[in-house]
Design a protein around this motif. Structure first.
Motif, mmCIF file in Angstrom:
data_model
loop_
_atom_site.group_PDB
_atom_site.id
_atom_site.type_symbol
_atom_site.label_atom_id
_atom_site.label_comp_id
_atom_site.label_asym_id
_atom_site.label_seq_id
_atom_site.Cartn_x
_atom_site.Cartn_y
_atom_site.Cartn_z
ATOM 1 N N TYR A 124 0.872 -1.169 0.000
ATOM 2 C CA TYR A 124 0.000 0.000 0.000
ATOM 3 C C TYR A 124 0.915 1.227 0.000
ATOM 4 O O TYR A 124 1.953 1.227 0.677
ATOM 5 C CB TYR A 124 -0.877 -0.044 1.258
ATOM 6 C CG TYR A 124 -1.864 1.072 1.386
ATOM 7 C CD1 TYR A 124 -3.083 1.018 0.716
ATOM 8 C CD2 TYR A 124 -1.592 2.184 2.176
ATOM 9 C CE1 TYR A 124 -4.003 2.047 0.842
ATOM 10 C CE2 TYR A 124 -2.502 3.214 2.299
ATOM 11 C CZ TYR A 124 -3.706 3.141 1.627
ATOM 12 O OH TYR A 124 -4.616 4.156 1.729
ATOM 13 N N PRO A 125 0.576 2.295 -0.747
ATOM 14 C CA PRO A 125 1.433 3.487 -0.773
ATOM 15 C C PRO A 125 1.739 4.005 0.631
ATOM 16 O O PRO A 125 0.849 4.101 1.474
ATOM 17 C CB PRO A 125 0.600 4.508 -1.558
ATOM 18 C CG PRO A 125 -0.291 3.665 -2.420
ATOM 19 C CD PRO A 125 -0.611 2.443 -1.602
ATOM 20 N N GLY A 126 3.000 4.295 0.879
ATOM 21 C CA GLY A 126 3.426 4.806 2.171
ATOM 22 C C GLY A 126 3.811 3.723 3.167
ATOM 23 O O GLY A 126 4.155 4.026 4.305
ATOM 24 N N THR A 127 3.735 2.456 2.740
ATOM 25 C CA THR A 127 4.116 1.355 3.626
ATOM 26 C C THR A 127 5.250 0.553 3.003
ATOM 27 O O THR A 127 5.509 0.664 1.811
ATOM 28 C CB THR A 127 2.938 0.392 3.897
ATOM 29 O OG1 THR A 127 2.579 -0.284 2.688
ATOM 30 C CG2 THR A 127 1.740 1.132 4.465
ATOM 31 N N THR A 143 4.790 -2.132 7.662
ATOM 32 C CA THR A 143 5.031 -0.965 8.504
ATOM 33 C C THR A 143 4.846 0.322 7.713
ATOM 34 O O THR A 143 4.891 0.325 6.485
ATOM 35 C CB THR A 143 6.471 -0.966 9.068
ATOM 36 O OG1 THR A 143 7.399 -0.799 7.996
ATOM 37 C CG2 THR A 143 6.779 -2.236 9.839
ATOM 38 N N ASP A 144 4.691 1.411 8.455
ATOM 39 C CA ASP A 144 4.690 2.734 7.847
ATOM 40 C C ASP A 144 6.106 3.041 7.381
ATOM 41 O O ASP A 144 7.071 2.832 8.118
ATOM 42 C CB ASP A 144 4.221 3.775 8.868
ATOM 43 C CG ASP A 144 4.324 5.183 8.338
ATOM 44 O OD1 ASP A 144 3.723 5.476 7.285
ATOM 45 O OD2 ASP A 144 5.039 5.999 8.966
ATOM 46 N N GLU A 145 6.212 3.498 6.160
ATOM 47 C CA GLU A 145 7.522 3.743 5.551
ATOM 48 C C GLU A 145 8.319 4.825 6.288
ATOM 49 O O GLU A 145 9.535 4.717 6.418
ATOM 50 C CB GLU A 145 7.311 4.147 4.092
ATOM 51 C CG GLU A 145 8.553 4.277 3.278
ATOM 52 C CD GLU A 145 8.241 4.522 1.813
ATOM 53 O OE1 GLU A 145 8.966 3.968 0.973
ATOM 54 O OE2 GLU A 145 7.265 5.260 1.512
ATOM 55 N N LYS A 146 7.639 5.863 6.784
ATOM 56 C CA LYS A 146 8.340 6.987 7.413
ATOM 57 C C LYS A 146 8.655 6.750 8.880
ATOM 58 O O LYS A 146 9.731 7.098 9.352
ATOM 59 C CB LYS A 146 7.510 8.261 7.281
ATOM 60 C CG LYS A 146 7.373 8.750 5.860
ATOM 61 C CD LYS A 146 6.492 9.967 5.794
ATOM 62 C CE LYS A 146 6.235 10.326 4.342
ATOM 63 N NZ LYS A 146 5.154 11.287 4.207
ATOM 64 N N ILE A 176 -4.614 5.419 7.804
ATOM 65 C CA ILE A 176 -5.130 5.829 6.486
ATOM 66 C C ILE A 176 -5.628 7.267 6.540
ATOM 67 O O ILE A 176 -5.390 8.055 5.620
ATOM 68 C CB ILE A 176 -6.210 4.850 5.991
ATOM 69 C CG1 ILE A 176 -5.539 3.512 5.661
ATOM 70 C CG2 ILE A 176 -6.955 5.405 4.795
ATOM 71 C CD1 ILE A 176 -6.502 2.380 5.398
ATOM 72 N N THR A 177 -6.290 7.650 7.616
ATOM 73 C CA THR A 177 -6.794 9.021 7.788
ATOM 74 C C THR A 177 -5.653 10.027 7.794
ATOM 75 O O THR A 177 -5.777 11.128 7.252
ATOM 76 C CB THR A 177 -7.609 9.142 9.086
ATOM 77 O OG1 THR A 177 -8.703 8.231 9.021
ATOM 78 C CG2 THR A 177 -8.129 10.545 9.286
#
Length: 159
Positions: free
Chosen positions: A29-32, A44-47, A156-157
């Motif tokens: 998913y974008p950003g992960t 995980t969250d990429e950032k 997601i929010t």
């Protein structure tokens, strides 16, 4: 809740982040980011390196593999909260721990339940038709995922 040292809602350690970078998987998913840790996959969250989900997926399994995975999950999480469609098993957890089946069923009618985390087991093999490997050549796919809808909704929010 999680698998091994990977706990949903926690952050990767420096060592875990290094492992993640060395074992990246595609299709996220974008950003992960998604990576393998042995047989387990961690998202995980990429950032921030916040652990969002942990799962294991096995292909071409037979009924003995299904029994083994379900047994493992029951040993870890106890009796399931719910079963559905002969192919899904759920464990739901609230602030007080595992939500019992009777509480879960009652709450579905009222809509009043706070589920903080879930474990979902899914099988393409019908769980109601379990036999021994000797009695069937049928194979399928099984997986379990440990996650929190509440955590994912916030994630997601905030994206």
């Amino acid at each position: 809740m999680g698998e091994g040292s990977f706990v949903i809602g926690s952050y990767l350690t420096e060592e875990q982040n290094q492992q993640a970078q060395e074992n990246l998987l595609s299709g996220t998913y974008p950003g992960t980011i998604k990576f393998a840790s042995g047989d387990v996959v961690v998202v995980t969250d990429e950032k921030t390196n916040l652990v969002l989900a942990v799962y294991q997926r096995l292909e071409e399994v037979r009924t003995d593999d299904v029994k083994q995975m379900v047994g493992y999950l029951m040993t870890r999480f106890g009796e399931p909260t719910s079963m559905a469609h002969g192919k899904l098993i759920y464990w739901a957890f609230g602030a007080g721990g595992k939500i019992e089946e009777s509480t879960y069923r009652e709450s579905k009618d009222t809509g009043k339940i706070e589920i903080l985390a879930t474990v979902k087991f899914s099988s393409t093999l019908d769980l109601d038709q379990w036999t021994d490997n000797d009695n069937t050549e049928q194979t399928g796919t099984i997986y379990y995922i440990i996650t929190s809808d509440r955590l994912l909704s916030r994630y997601i929010t905030n994206q």
